[in-house]
Scaffold this motif. Structure first.
Motif, PDB file in Angstrom:
ATOM      1  N   ASP A  42       0.830  -1.202   0.000  1.00 44.98           N
ATOM      2  CA  ASP A  42       0.000   0.000   0.000  1.00 44.98           C
ATOM      3  C   ASP A  42       0.866   1.255   0.000  1.00 44.98           C
ATOM      4  O   ASP A  42       0.584   2.221  -0.721  1.00 44.98           O
ATOM      5  CB  ASP A  42      -0.921  -0.004   1.217  1.00 44.98           C
ATOM      6  CG  ASP A  42      -1.911   1.151   1.206  1.00 44.98           C
ATOM      7  OD1 ASP A  42      -2.713   1.236   0.262  1.00 44.98           O
ATOM      8  OD2 ASP A  42      -1.873   1.975   2.136  1.00 44.98           O
ATOM      9  N   ILE A  43       1.937   1.229   0.800  1.00 43.12           N
ATOM     10  CA  ILE A  43       2.859   2.370   0.824  1.00 43.12           C
ATOM     11  C   ILE A  43       3.456   2.588  -0.559  1.00 43.12           C
ATOM     12  O   ILE A  43       3.483   3.713  -1.078  1.00 43.12           O
ATOM     13  CB  ILE A  43       3.969   2.140   1.864  1.00 43.12           C
ATOM     14  CG1 ILE A  43       3.396   2.142   3.284  1.00 43.12           C
ATOM     15  CG2 ILE A  43       5.055   3.213   1.745  1.00 43.12           C
ATOM     16  CD1 ILE A  43       4.393   1.762   4.353  1.00 43.12           C
ATOM     17  N   LEU A  44       3.942   1.516  -1.168  1.00 44.24           N
ATOM     18  CA  LEU A  44       4.611   1.684  -2.466  1.00 44.24           C
ATOM     19  C   LEU A  44       3.635   2.091  -3.560  1.00 44.24           C
ATOM     20  O   LEU A  44       4.014   2.812  -4.489  1.00 44.24           O
ATOM     21  CB  LEU A  44       5.348   0.408  -2.864  1.00 44.24           C
ATOM     22  CG  LEU A  44       6.406   0.673  -3.935  1.00 44.24           C
ATOM     23  CD1 LEU A  44       7.558   1.481  -3.367  1.00 44.24           C
ATOM     24  CD2 LEU A  44       6.900  -0.597  -4.566  1.00 44.24           C
ATOM     25  N   SER A  45       2.378   1.671  -3.458  1.00 43.53           N
ATOM     26  CA  SER A  45       1.394   2.085  -4.464  1.00 43.53           C
ATOM     27  C   SER A  45       1.196   3.600  -4.445  1.00 43.53           C
ATOM     28  O   SER A  45       0.915   4.211  -5.483  1.00 43.53           O
ATOM     29  CB  SER A  45       0.066   1.360  -4.231  1.00 43.53           C
ATOM     30  OG  SER A  45      -0.577   1.825  -3.051  1.00 43.53           O
ATOM     31  N   ILE A  46       1.338   4.219  -3.270  1.00 44.09           N
ATOM     32  CA  ILE A  46       1.237   5.675  -3.169  1.00 44.09           C
ATOM     33  C   ILE A  46       2.482   6.333  -3.756  1.00 44.09           C
ATOM     34  O   ILE A  46       2.406   7.347  -4.459  1.00 44.09           O
ATOM     35  CB  ILE A  46       1.065   6.098  -1.699  1.00 44.09           C
ATOM     36  CG1 ILE A  46      -0.171   5.449  -1.083  1.00 44.09           C
ATOM     37  CG2 ILE A  46       0.974   7.625  -1.575  1.00 44.09           C
ATOM     38  CD1 ILE A  46      -0.248   5.599   0.426  1.00 44.09           C
ATOM     39  N   PHE A  47       3.640   5.741  -3.487  1.00 49.40           N
ATOM     40  CA  PHE A  47       4.900   6.328  -3.930  1.00 49.40           C
ATOM     41  C   PHE A  47       5.145   6.165  -5.431  1.00 49.40           C
ATOM     42  O   PHE A  47       5.829   6.989  -6.047  1.00 49.40           O
ATOM     43  CB  PHE A  47       6.066   5.672  -3.186  1.00 49.40           C
ATOM     44  CG  PHE A  47       6.173   6.026  -1.731  1.00 49.40           C
ATOM     45  CD1 PHE A  47       5.374   7.001  -1.149  1.00 49.40           C
ATOM     46  CD2 PHE A  47       7.087   5.362  -0.915  1.00 49.40           C
ATOM     47  CE1 PHE A  47       5.473   7.330   0.196  1.00 49.40           C
ATOM     48  CE2 PHE A  47       7.204   5.681   0.436  1.00 49.40           C
ATOM     49  CZ  PHE A  47       6.399   6.651   0.988  1.00 49.40           C
ATOM     50  N   SER A  48       4.621   5.092  -6.019  1.00 50.50           N
ATOM     51  CA  SER A  48       5.025   4.680  -7.371  1.00 50.50           C
ATOM     52  C   SER A  48       4.981   5.780  -8.428  1.00 50.50           C
ATOM     53  O   SER A  48       5.904   5.904  -9.236  1.00 50.50           O
ATOM     54  CB  SER A  48       4.180   3.485  -7.828  1.00 50.50           C
ATOM     55  OG  SER A  48       4.603   2.315  -7.172  1.00 50.50           O
TER      56      SER A  48
END
Length: 254
Positions: A42-48
């Motif tokens: 979930d964190i990386l989906s925001i950062f991507s």
């Protein structure tokens, strides 16, 4: 937790200064969170959308986020980790990946060694709260970014949630949205978004860590990741909750 380097204002250390050195951090919280696949995804989906080809991860720990970043196949991922034990685990986990390098240092030491002049993105997950002089650390993050590059931050939110467990991990603070925004602007960043995440986890943290005064364990984290994260991920994507256990910040270097 103790991350401390004598004479450097941008160090990681315990709030009471009780422990002697940055190399002693055992990382029990990171080990407990290692099974939280949905949480990290979930964190990386925001950062991507804000990740470029050359990425620096500050405080990479055991590589939970690093592995997800490498799945995107960047041209290079620089990882920085000062803890002796976490560094060894991180190096072993990323061994053989030609697109990654592992550096046993603070961000200041990494920069002084000239490993990377400018990167497209800086990623920092649950790190800034461990740094006594977080403004100075943000200034370093801006310096290592190329103009137009993005900082991707994830930090604990809401001082009211501060617990004995926070303090045992070496947290100097939990962040208010306005305070984090101000610090980003103070250090020359242009905030793109600063939003709360994990409204459901906020309640769970309050009960477990504040009321019951317990710590994270792999079992608790597994239940949280399996049952809570699908709900809190949905809330974060569609409802923009006004409060939450964490803050995500995306900021651009002009």
């Amino acid at each position: 937790m103790s991350r401390r380097e004598s004479g450097n204002p941008r160090t990681w250390e315990t709030p009471d200064g009780a422990a002697p050195g940055l190399r002693d951090y055992p990382g029990r919280d990171l080990e407990a969170m290692s099974s939280a696949i949905r949480y990290h995804s979930d964190i990386l989906s925001i950062f991507s959308p804000f990740l470029g080809d050359r990425i620096l991860e500050v405080g990479a720990g055991t590589g939970n986020i690093s592995k997800l970043i490498l799945d995107r196949q960047p041209s290079h991922l620089y990882t920085v980790e000062p803890s002796d034990r976490m560094f060894e685990l991180l190096r072993e986990r990323l061994r053989g990946n030609l697109n990654a390098s592992v550096h046993h240092s603070l961000l200041s030491g990494f920069m002084e060694a000239g490993h990377a002049a400018e990167v497209d993105s800086v990623v920092s997950v649950n790190v800034l709260e461990h740094v006594r002089d977080d403004v100075a650390e943000l200034e370093l993050m801006r310096t290592v970014l190329r103009p137009g590059g993005h900082l991707c931050l994830w930090v604990p939110a809401l001082p009211a949630l501060n617990s004995r467990f926070d303090r045992s991990l070496g947290h100097f603070r939990r962040y208010r949205k306005r305070d984090l925004t101000r610090k980003l602007e103070q250090t020359g960043f242009v905030p793109v978004q600063v939003t709360h995440r994990d409204i459901v986890g906020m309640l769970a943290w309050f009960v477990v860590c504040r009321v019951l005064r317990q710590e994270l364990s792999p079992g608790k984290v597994s239940i949280y990741d399996r049952l809570v994260m699908p709900v809190t991920g949905f809330c974060g994507r569609w409802l923009n909750p006004p409060v939450g256990k964490n803050l995500v910040a995306i900021a651009r270097r002009p």
